[in-house]
Design an enzyme around this catalytic site. Structure first.
Site, short mmCIF file in Angstrom:
data_model
loop_
_atom_site.label_atom_id
_atom_site.label_comp_id
_atom_site.label_asym_id
_atom_site.label_seq_id
_atom_site.Cartn_x
_atom_site.Cartn_y
_atom_site.Cartn_z
N GLU A 192 0.29 -2.99 11.07
CA GLU A 192 0.96 -4.13 10.45
C GLU A 192 0.39 -5.45 10.97
O GLU A 192 0.26 -6.41 10.21
CB GLU A 192 2.46 -4.06 10.71
CG GLU A 192 3.17 -2.93 9.98
CD GLU A 192 3.03 -3.00 8.47
OE1 GLU A 192 2.81 -4.11 7.94
OE2 GLU A 192 3.15 -1.95 7.82
N CYS A 249 0.35 -3.94 -15.90
CA CYS A 249 1.75 -3.68 -16.26
C CYS A 249 1.94 -2.31 -16.90
O CYS A 249 3.00 -1.69 -16.74
CB CYS A 249 2.26 -4.78 -17.18
SG CYS A 249 2.38 -6.40 -16.37
N CYS A 288 2.83 0.28 -14.37
CA CYS A 288 3.93 -0.02 -13.46
C CYS A 288 5.09 0.95 -13.66
O CYS A 288 5.59 1.10 -14.77
CB CYS A 288 4.41 -1.45 -13.66
SG CYS A 288 5.79 -1.90 -12.58
#
Length: 549
Positions: free
Chosen positions: A133, A296, A299
């Site tokens: 991270e 999209c 998605c």
């Protein structure tokens, strides 16, 4: 209508036992949480909370503010339309299910994920997540993979990292950027080993409070992925996903908008698989819901995406074949203007589609600085040719890294040559100043600084090799230079130097460098330097004593 839950109710829910990471880790996680509570209590020495226990969740800053903040929060919620919220449980459940199913099918095979999945020891698992991270902050996945692999091979445990030197950490981190990240990571490892008995804090709250350099996002990522705490996370990718799914067009860097995004993330996180859910949300933003040209059609939560619905609405509205307006839900704030909508000053841009969400405020351009730096080389040094490097201060930009001797340029100063020569002589003693040559220019952009390096070279031909150096300086071979803890900017500078030496190749165009022969326009800092260095470039005559001193 809002989904606001009272603070005390949320806090009471947080006090319930978390879902275990695995069946064999319940006792380990419980004992670890007890240790970190004691550590937090002793380190902060706070007074007891309402339940009489020091270091409990009831002492978080939100609760310490008491009921005084509630009127402000009521006003905030009143100015936010329910259109931007998840109002039904089945909607939240559907979002979780669709996202996790997609993640199980499409997730990328990344080394830190394999490490965390295969590691049974919770402390080592948390350490592996922590390293990834930190490295991934402001850095692309493709760049991090090799750094992460080398790091974990060299320091597979907290104890290994805690015993390493800062020089070793900087050396491995070199080229990754944002060098304070590596330093703080090592500082945190030392604190865990020396003050926390070698055990990582296992809640987002204690991770953030006990470990240096660990903020809200990193703490939530470690707690959810390594320890199974049901806490949401918000990074750049998650911001983009949430803003589009709920049609939030306002600037997400605004404090009010950021707070709302964290509320949404906490509402959505799956308590049964919090780590996977958070990684899935980040994965969606990184691979599908991208900043430009999002995919999209791929998605998994398109049916729940209000940005996609808005695009369809705009397309239908633009169609002349339709009679009347399309029957779709719109934002309808109860009072005033909704704070989460697109700014009225920035109308809908049909060319952007779902990328209308969110609209970020324009960033302030980085300030410009100029520096003169010199590659000083001894071609006939004992053991082979060597170049001089000096160490930067322990704090500030590029803290502790090595670089070529440099001086900061100010256009108002009248003795730039003298300043650079004195800097070189302070490290290497008397030098043949007449041999100093200007080689080119390097532009390197840091997060907040655009730094232009005027690159010079000086070769000590036919001189007695310099064998001693003061503390903070060292002579390295070219091979040692390439493995030393030097910044990317210095590697660019060295490529310019190599490109101007006989028998070497020119520097890469991608290094943003230019040479005196190829430059079309000179910068202000270079013009100042040229006025002082021109005699050195055009002739081999010695510098007058009045200048050289």
């Amino acid at each position: 209508m809002t989904l606001r839950v009272s603070r005390l109710s949320r806090l009471w829910a947080m006090r319930k036992p978390r879902a275990a990471v695995g069946s064999g880790h319940r006792k380990q996680a419980a004992s670890q949480e007890g240790r970190e509570k004691r550590a937090l209590s002793s380190s902060q020495a706070k007074p007891s909370g309402p339940d009489g226990c020091a270091g409990t969740i009831l002492e978080c800053p939100e609760v310490s503010a008491g009921l005084a903040r509630q009127p402000e929060e009521v006003v905030l919620q009143a100015s936010i339309s329910p259109y931007h919220l998840f109002r039904a449980t089945d909607e939240v459940t559907a979002f979780r299910g669709k996202l996790l199913s997609w993640y199980d099918r499409e997730k990328r095979d990344l080394p830190w994920r394999r490490w965390a999945e295969n590691e049974v020891d919770l402390d080592r698992r948390a350490y592996a997540v922590w390293v990834s991270e930190v490295m991934l902050q402001q850095t692309q996945v493709a760049t991090v993979i090799n750094y992460y692999t080398r790091w974990m091979q060299k320091w597979p445990t907290l104890q290994d990292l805690a015993s390493a030197s800062l020089e070793e950490v900087n050396q491995l981190w070199a080229g990754l950027g944002y060098y304070s990240r590596g330093r703080r990571l090592q500082e945190g490892a030392r604190k865990v080993v020396e003050e926390l008995g070698g055990h990582m804090p296992c809640t987002a709250e204690t991770l953030q409070q006990l470990l240096p350099g660990v903020g809200r996002y990193t703490a939530g990522a470690i707690a959810s992925i390594a320890f199974g705490q049901a806490t949401g996370v918000v990074d750049g990718n998650v911001v983009r996903v949430l803003c589009r799914v709920r049609a939030i067009g306002a600037d997400p860097s605004n404090t009010v908008i950021s707070q709302q995004l964290w509320r949404l993330a906490q509402q959505l996180v799956d308590p049964a698989r919090p780590g996977d859910f958070n990684q899935a949300a980040m994965e969606l933003g990184a691979t599908v819901c991208t900043p430009q040209s999002p995919h999209c059609s791929q998605c998994p939560v398109q049916s729940l995406c209000r940005a996609h619905q808005r695009v369809e609405w705009e397309q239908l509205s633009a169609s002349r074949s339709l009679l009347g307006s399309p029957d779709v839900e719109e934002c309808a704030p109860t009072t005033g203007q909704c704070q989460l909508c697109l700014p009225t000053t920035e109308p809908w841009d049909r060319t952007l589609g779902v990328a209308n969400f969110p609209r970020k405020a324009s960033r302030r351009p980085p300030r410009e600085e100029c520096s003169a730096t010199c590659v000083l080389e001894q071609p006939r040094a004992l053991g082979g040719a060597r170049i001089l490097l000096v160490q930067r201060p322990k704090s500030g930009l590029l803290a502790g890294l090595w670089e070529f001797p440099s001086v900061t340029l100010e256009p108002s100063e009248k003795h730039q040559y003298k300043a650079l020569l004195q800097e070189l002589q302070s490290w290497a003693g008397p030098l043949p100043a007449a041999h100093l040559r200007r080689l080119g220019e390097v532009v390197h952009i840091f997060s907040h600084i655009k730094l232009t390096y005027q690159v010079y070279g000086l070769t000590l031909e036919g001189q007695t090799p310099v064998t001693t150096t003061p503390p903070g300086a060292r002579w390295l071979t070219r091979e040692e230079f390439h493995t030393a803890a030097v910044s990317t900017a210095m590697k660019k500078v060295f490529r310019v130097y190599e490109g101007q030496q006989p028998g070497t190749c020119k520097g890469s165009k991608r290094s943003q460098v230019s040479t005196p022969s190829s430059r079309k326009k000179t910068s202000r800092g270079q013009q100042v330097l040229d006025s002082f260095f021109q005699p050195l470039v055009s002739t081999d005559a010695p510098i007058p004593n009045s200048v050289a001193k």
